[in-house]
Design a protein around this motif. Structure first.
Motif, mmCIF file in Angstrom:
data_model
loop_
_atom_site.group_PDB
_atom_site.id
_atom_site.type_symbol
_atom_site.label_atom_id
_atom_site.label_comp_id
_atom_site.label_asym_id
_atom_site.label_seq_id
_atom_site.Cartn_x
_atom_site.Cartn_y
_atom_site.Cartn_z
ATOM 1 N N UNK A 38 -0.670 -18.117 40.791
ATOM 2 C CA UNK A 38 -1.244 -19.386 40.334
ATOM 3 C C UNK A 38 -2.754 -19.273 40.433
ATOM 4 N N UNK A 39 -3.443 -19.759 39.418
ATOM 5 C CA UNK A 39 -4.907 -19.668 39.385
ATOM 6 C C UNK A 39 -5.489 -20.978 38.867
ATOM 7 N N UNK A 40 -6.416 -21.558 39.634
ATOM 8 C CA UNK A 40 -7.208 -22.687 39.167
ATOM 9 C C UNK A 40 -8.568 -22.199 38.728
ATOM 10 N N UNK A 59 1.353 -19.133 31.667
ATOM 11 C CA UNK A 59 1.282 -20.412 30.960
ATOM 12 C C UNK A 59 0.095 -21.168 31.548
ATOM 13 N N UNK A 60 -0.433 -22.147 30.808
ATOM 14 C CA UNK A 60 -1.629 -22.816 31.291
ATOM 15 C C UNK A 60 -1.638 -24.285 30.908
ATOM 16 N N UNK A 61 -2.395 -25.034 31.688
ATOM 17 C CA UNK A 61 -2.692 -26.436 31.397
ATOM 18 C C UNK A 61 -4.195 -26.590 31.543
ATOM 19 N N UNK A 62 -4.891 -26.899 30.459
ATOM 20 C CA UNK A 62 -6.350 -26.997 30.466
ATOM 21 C C UNK A 62 -6.786 -28.322 29.854
ATOM 22 N N UNK A 63 -7.900 -28.829 30.356
ATOM 23 C CA UNK A 63 -8.495 -30.031 29.789
ATOM 24 C C UNK A 63 -10.019 -29.932 29.903
ATOM 25 N N UNK A 64 -10.709 -30.589 28.969
ATOM 26 C CA UNK A 64 -12.162 -30.557 28.871
ATOM 27 C C UNK A 64 -12.706 -31.932 29.256
ATOM 28 N N UNK A 65 -13.819 -31.968 29.980
ATOM 29 C CA UNK A 65 -14.229 -33.191 30.657
ATOM 30 C C UNK A 65 -14.828 -34.262 29.743
ATOM 31 N N UNK A 66 -15.424 -33.891 28.603
ATOM 32 C CA UNK A 66 -15.974 -34.899 27.691
ATOM 33 C C UNK A 66 -14.873 -35.583 26.887
ATOM 34 N N UNK A 67 -13.758 -34.889 26.719
ATOM 35 C CA UNK A 67 -12.670 -35.458 25.943
ATOM 36 C C UNK A 67 -12.791 -35.234 24.454
ATOM 37 N N UNK A 68 -13.778 -34.425 24.042
ATOM 38 C CA UNK A 68 -13.970 -34.190 22.607
ATOM 39 C C UNK A 68 -14.097 -32.703 22.266
ATOM 40 N N UNK A 69 -13.701 -31.851 23.215
ATOM 41 C CA UNK A 69 -13.719 -30.399 23.006
ATOM 42 C C UNK A 69 -15.110 -29.838 22.736
ATOM 43 N N UNK A 75 -8.757 -25.490 34.241
ATOM 44 C CA UNK A 75 -7.459 -24.954 33.851
ATOM 45 C C UNK A 75 -6.622 -24.589 35.060
ATOM 46 N N UNK A 76 -5.321 -24.749 34.935
ATOM 47 C CA UNK A 76 -4.358 -24.238 35.915
ATOM 48 C C UNK A 76 -3.468 -23.242 35.182
ATOM 49 N N UNK A 77 -3.427 -22.020 35.675
ATOM 50 C CA UNK A 77 -2.647 -20.940 35.088
ATOM 51 C C UNK A 77 -1.545 -20.543 36.061
ATOM 52 N N UNK A 78 -0.341 -20.313 35.538
ATOM 53 C CA UNK A 78 0.788 -19.965 36.409
ATOM 54 C C UNK A 78 1.711 -18.990 35.685
ATOM 55 N N UNK A 79 2.354 -18.151 36.457
ATOM 56 C CA UNK A 79 3.199 -17.105 35.881
ATOM 57 C C UNK A 79 4.460 -17.711 35.276
#
Length: 253
Positions: A38-40, A59-69, A75-79
């Motif tokens: 697992x990697x943050x 697999x990953x879950x990522x989000x950007x802080x402005x909300x407009x890319x 990001x959180x990455x996990x096997x």
């Protein structure tokens, strides 16, 4: 279970001949070599998120802080072979956490990500939280962490939890007082083997002594057993892949 947090430094022209395009293969190779489960990750812009897709085993879950890319994010990455995602979400560290917003004293918008993972073998579920607190205001950092703990209070109460990220706060800051009531710090546990420096931020200064490094990147835990903690000082041809060192831990859950 091997867990890491890594501020990989955002893509900026300020770095000139050591900007992301020059560093990215070193960062990616470092992650591949150490083979974390697992990697943050902090400070990733959309192009960096795209580059990290080469980590195909994750697999990953990522989000950007402005909300407009347009800006950096987390990001959180996990096997994929080890964990299933049972739920995920994000919010802003502000007075209106479910709207794109900023704390009045913060230098920029800040967010937190969370994900519930299920270990495919043991079937145990646990919570992972990744955040990056403000770099300007101690008040914004403290209030931001208050928001994080309030929004996720029920989940933290129910699940074994890993809280990781760049807090931009040394241990002396007030925000750690409340965290210590909920979470354990690996370096405070005499049964945890510690490797490398305590500090994590070197700002690309290659002559800085370990004792002078700022300790601002953390992996904290609740209802788990931590056996190892390390700060990795890997370099590539004499240069650091990022201005932060990755922090790594080994857990039993």
């Amino acid at each position: 279970m091997k867990v890491a947090t890594y501020n990989v430094r955002t893509d900026t022209d300020f770095d000139q001949n050591w900007s992301w395009d020059y560093r990215k293969n070193h960062v990616i190779d470092l992650i591949k070599f150490h083979d974390w489960d697992i990697l943050g990750v902090q400070e990733i812009r959309p192009n960096q998120v795209n580059d990290l897709k080469s980590l195909s085993e994750y697999a990953s879950f990522t989000r950007e802080r402005e909300g407009d890319q347009t800006d950096e994010g987390l990001g959180i990455y996990y096997r994929k072979t080890l964990f299933d995602c049972m739920g995920q979400g994000f919010f802003w560290l502000s007075d209106t956490p479910f709207e794109s917003s900023i704390h009045p004293e913060a230098g920029c918008k800040r967010i937190a990500l969370w994900i519930i993972l299920k270990d495919k073998q043991s079937k145990q579920e646990f919570l992972v939280i990744n955040t990056h607190l403000d770099h300007v205001s101690e008040v914004a950092r403290q209030k931001g962490m208050d928001v994080l703990l309030e929004v996720l209070a029920k989940k933290i109460n129910v699940y074994s939890t890993i809280l990781l990220g760049d807090f931009n706060a040394e241990r002396e800051e007030v925000l750690h007082d409340k965290l210590q009531e909920i979470f354990q710090y690996p370096e405070d546990n005499q049964e945890v083997f510690n490797y490398g420096p305590k500090g994590t931020f070197q700002e690309f200064e290659y002559e800085r002594d370990w004792k002078d490094l700022e300790y601002i990147d953390y992996i904290l835990y609740k209802d788990m057993i931590c056996t190892k903690r390390g700060v990795l000082t890997d370099s590539c041809d004499g240069r650091f892949p990022s201005d932060h060192f990755p922090v790594v831990t080994t857990f039993k859950i």
